[in-house]
Design a protein around this motif. Sequence first.
Motif, PDB file in Angstrom:
ATOM      1  N   GLN A   4       0.772  -1.228   0.079  1.00  0.00           N
ATOM      2  CA  GLN A   4       0.016  -0.136   0.037  1.00  0.00           C
ATOM      3  C   GLN A   4       0.971   1.410   0.181  1.00  0.00           C
ATOM      4  O   GLN A   4       0.656   2.196  -0.584  1.00  0.00           O
ATOM      5  CB  GLN A   4      -0.869   0.055   1.148  1.00  0.00           C
ATOM      6  CG  GLN A   4      -1.696   1.119   1.230  1.00  0.00           C
ATOM      7  CD  GLN A   4      -2.924   1.255  -0.102  1.00  0.00           C
ATOM      8  OE1 GLN A   4      -3.863   0.467  -0.202  1.00  0.00           O
ATOM      9  NE2 GLN A   4      -2.605   2.215  -0.739  1.00  0.00           N
ATOM     10  N   GLU A   5       2.070   1.251   0.737  1.00  0.00           N
ATOM     11  CA  GLU A   5       2.941   2.411   0.782  1.00  0.00           C
ATOM     12  C   GLU A   5       3.516   2.527  -0.663  1.00  0.00           C
ATOM     13  O   GLU A   5       3.904   3.784  -0.859  1.00  0.00           O
ATOM     14  CB  GLU A   5       4.130   1.983   1.802  1.00  0.00           C
ATOM     15  CG  GLU A   5       3.574   2.181   3.062  1.00  0.00           C
ATOM     16  CD  GLU A   5       4.601   1.872   4.193  1.00  0.00           C
ATOM     17  OE1 GLU A   5       5.767   1.628   3.703  1.00  0.00           O
ATOM     18  OE2 GLU A   5       4.145   1.538   5.426  1.00  0.00           O
ATOM     19  N   LYS A   6       3.497   1.694  -1.499  1.00  0.00           N
ATOM     20  CA  LYS A   6       4.457   1.878  -2.858  1.00  0.00           C
ATOM     21  C   LYS A   6       3.262   2.457  -3.821  1.00  0.00           C
ATOM     22  O   LYS A   6       3.893   2.908  -4.977  1.00  0.00           O
ATOM     23  CB  LYS A   6       4.787   0.491  -3.330  1.00  0.00           C
ATOM     24  CG  LYS A   6       5.757  -0.309  -2.670  1.00  0.00           C
ATOM     25  CD  LYS A   6       6.039  -1.574  -3.302  1.00  0.00           C
ATOM     26  CE  LYS A   6       7.223  -2.459  -2.405  1.00  0.00           C
ATOM     27  NZ  LYS A   6       7.618  -3.244  -3.098  1.00  0.00           N
ATOM     28  N   THR A   7       1.952   2.564  -3.541  1.00  0.00           N
ATOM     29  CA  THR A   7       1.061   2.948  -4.660  1.00  0.00           C
ATOM     30  C   THR A   7       0.190   3.916  -3.958  1.00  0.00           C
ATOM     31  O   THR A   7      -0.055   4.083  -2.674  1.00  0.00           O
ATOM     32  CB  THR A   7       0.315   1.891  -5.362  1.00  0.00           C
ATOM     33  OG1 THR A   7      -0.404   2.463  -6.115  1.00  0.00           O
ATOM     34  CG2 THR A   7      -0.588   1.051  -4.070  1.00  0.00           C
ATOM     35  N   ASP A   8      -0.561   4.864  -4.756  1.00  0.00           N
ATOM     36  CA  ASP A   8      -1.410   5.831  -4.467  1.00  0.00           C
ATOM     37  C   ASP A   8      -2.982   5.493  -4.742  1.00  0.00           C
ATOM     38  O   ASP A   8      -3.718   6.030  -4.234  1.00  0.00           O
ATOM     39  CB  ASP A   8      -0.931   7.301  -4.776  1.00  0.00           C
ATOM     40  CG  ASP A   8      -1.152   7.189  -6.317  1.00  0.00           C
ATOM     41  OD1 ASP A   8      -1.200   6.081  -7.153  1.00  0.00           O
ATOM     42  OD2 ASP A   8      -1.272   8.292  -7.121  1.00  0.00           O
ATOM     43  N   ARG A   9      -2.920   4.153  -5.129  1.00  0.00           N
ATOM     44  CA  ARG A   9      -4.336   3.725  -5.249  1.00  0.00           C
ATOM     45  C   ARG A   9      -4.559   2.949  -4.054  1.00  0.00           C
ATOM     46  O   ARG A   9      -3.929   2.464  -3.360  1.00  0.00           O
ATOM     47  CB  ARG A   9      -4.592   2.783  -6.563  1.00  0.00           C
ATOM     48  CG  ARG A   9      -3.828   1.403  -6.463  1.00  0.00           C
ATOM     49  CD  ARG A   9      -3.835   0.313  -7.513  1.00  0.00           C
ATOM     50  NE  ARG A   9      -2.946  -0.644  -7.499  1.00  0.00           N
ATOM     51  CZ  ARG A   9      -3.400  -1.914  -7.047  1.00  0.00           C
ATOM     52  NH1 ARG A   9      -4.509  -2.143  -6.533  1.00  0.00           N
ATOM     53  NH2 ARG A   9      -2.494  -2.682  -6.870  1.00  0.00           N
ATOM     54  N   GLU A  10      -6.023   2.637  -3.563  1.00  0.00           N
ATOM     55  CA  GLU A  10      -6.414   2.168  -2.515  1.00  0.00           C
ATOM     56  C   GLU A  10      -6.449   0.696  -2.898  1.00  0.00           C
ATOM     57  O   GLU A  10      -7.074   0.262  -4.007  1.00  0.00           O
ATOM     58  CB  GLU A  10      -7.834   2.560  -1.922  1.00  0.00           C
ATOM     59  CG  GLU A  10      -8.128   1.810  -0.801  1.00  0.00           C
ATOM     60  CD  GLU A  10      -9.576   1.918  -0.273  1.00  0.00           C
ATOM     61  OE1 GLU A  10      -9.656   2.901   0.632  1.00  0.00           O
ATOM     62  OE2 GLU A  10     -10.565   1.721  -0.859  1.00  0.00           O
ATOM     63  N   ILE A  11      -5.554  -0.259  -2.573  1.00  0.00           N
ATOM     64  CA  ILE A  11      -5.631  -1.698  -2.768  1.00  0.00           C
ATOM     65  C   ILE A  11      -7.092  -2.251  -2.602  1.00  0.00           C
ATOM     66  O   ILE A  11      -7.422  -2.235  -1.302  1.00  0.00           O
ATOM     67  CB  ILE A  11      -4.463  -2.372  -2.158  1.00  0.00           C
ATOM     68  CG1 ILE A  11      -3.262  -1.417  -2.511  1.00  0.00           C
ATOM     69  CG2 ILE A  11      -4.595  -3.805  -2.372  1.00  0.00           C
ATOM     70  CD1 ILE A  11      -2.077  -2.290  -2.195  1.00  0.00           C
ATOM     71  N   PRO A  12      -7.661  -3.007  -3.485  1.00  0.00           N
ATOM     72  CA  PRO A  12      -8.886  -3.537  -3.037  1.00  0.00           C
ATOM     73  C   PRO A  12      -8.817  -4.847  -2.037  1.00  0.00           C
ATOM     74  O   PRO A  12      -7.886  -5.593  -2.495  1.00  0.00           O
ATOM     75  CB  PRO A  12      -9.511  -3.691  -4.591  1.00  0.00           C
ATOM     76  CG  PRO A  12      -8.827  -3.001  -5.495  1.00  0.00           C
ATOM     77  CD  PRO A  12      -7.425  -3.009  -4.831  1.00  0.00           C
ATOM     78  N   VAL A  13     -10.011  -4.933  -1.612  1.00  0.00           N
ATOM     79  CA  VAL A  13     -10.202  -6.296  -0.715  1.00  0.00           C
ATOM     80  C   VAL A  13     -11.194  -6.948  -1.495  1.00  0.00           C
ATOM     81  O   VAL A  13     -12.367  -6.132  -1.433  1.00  0.00           O
ATOM     82  CB  VAL A  13     -10.041  -5.896   0.758  1.00  0.00           C
ATOM     83  CG1 VAL A  13     -10.491  -7.144   1.576  1.00  0.00           C
ATOM     84  CG2 VAL A  13      -8.717  -5.353   1.227  1.00  0.00           C
TER      85      VAL A  13
END
Length: 154
Positions: free
Chosen positions: A137-146
Motif C-alpha cells: 500500500q505504501e508503494k502505490t497511491d491507489r487504494e488496494i482492493p479487498v
Amino acid sequence: MTFGTPAGTRGARQPSGRIAVWMNKLMANRLRRRGGGKFMGLNALVLTTLGRKSGVERSTPVAWFPGGGGTYLIVASAAGAASNPAWYHNIAANPDKVRIDVEGRTLDVTAEQLHGAERDKAWRQITTTGPRFAGYQEKTDREIPVIRLTPRPS
C-alpha cells in the motif's frame, strides 16, 4: 457489489512476462495437487476467473485470509503496482463466474469488493497477518482492493 477502484499514478513494477506466467502456472498446479497450502508464508488458493475480454478462464494463485462465516478475503495488491491486477478486472466484469480451489475443494463463489468501514476492518486483519501488504500500500497511491469470496450453494 461495486467494483471500481481506479489505477493510481505511482507504484511498483507489476510482475509480468513469461517467467511470471510460468511461476503462476507452477504454483497453481502445486496448490491443486496438494489440496492447498502456503505461498510465501501465507495461505494460498487458486482463483479462476473468466476473462472480461477473451471469455477464457484464467487461473492465478493468490493469498487468502479468513473472512468469517466461511468466506475468503483476497487482496488485489499486484505487489503495490499503480494498476490493479488483470484478475481484478475479470472479477469486476463477472463477479458471479468465479471459482476457487482451496483446502482440497473446488468452490463456485461470488465476489464482492469491500468498502468503507468493512474494508478498513478487513485491511487491519490482513496487514496484521501479512505485513507485506501494508508495504504494498505504501508503494502505490491507489487504494488496494479487498475482495470477499462467498461460496455459492451447490
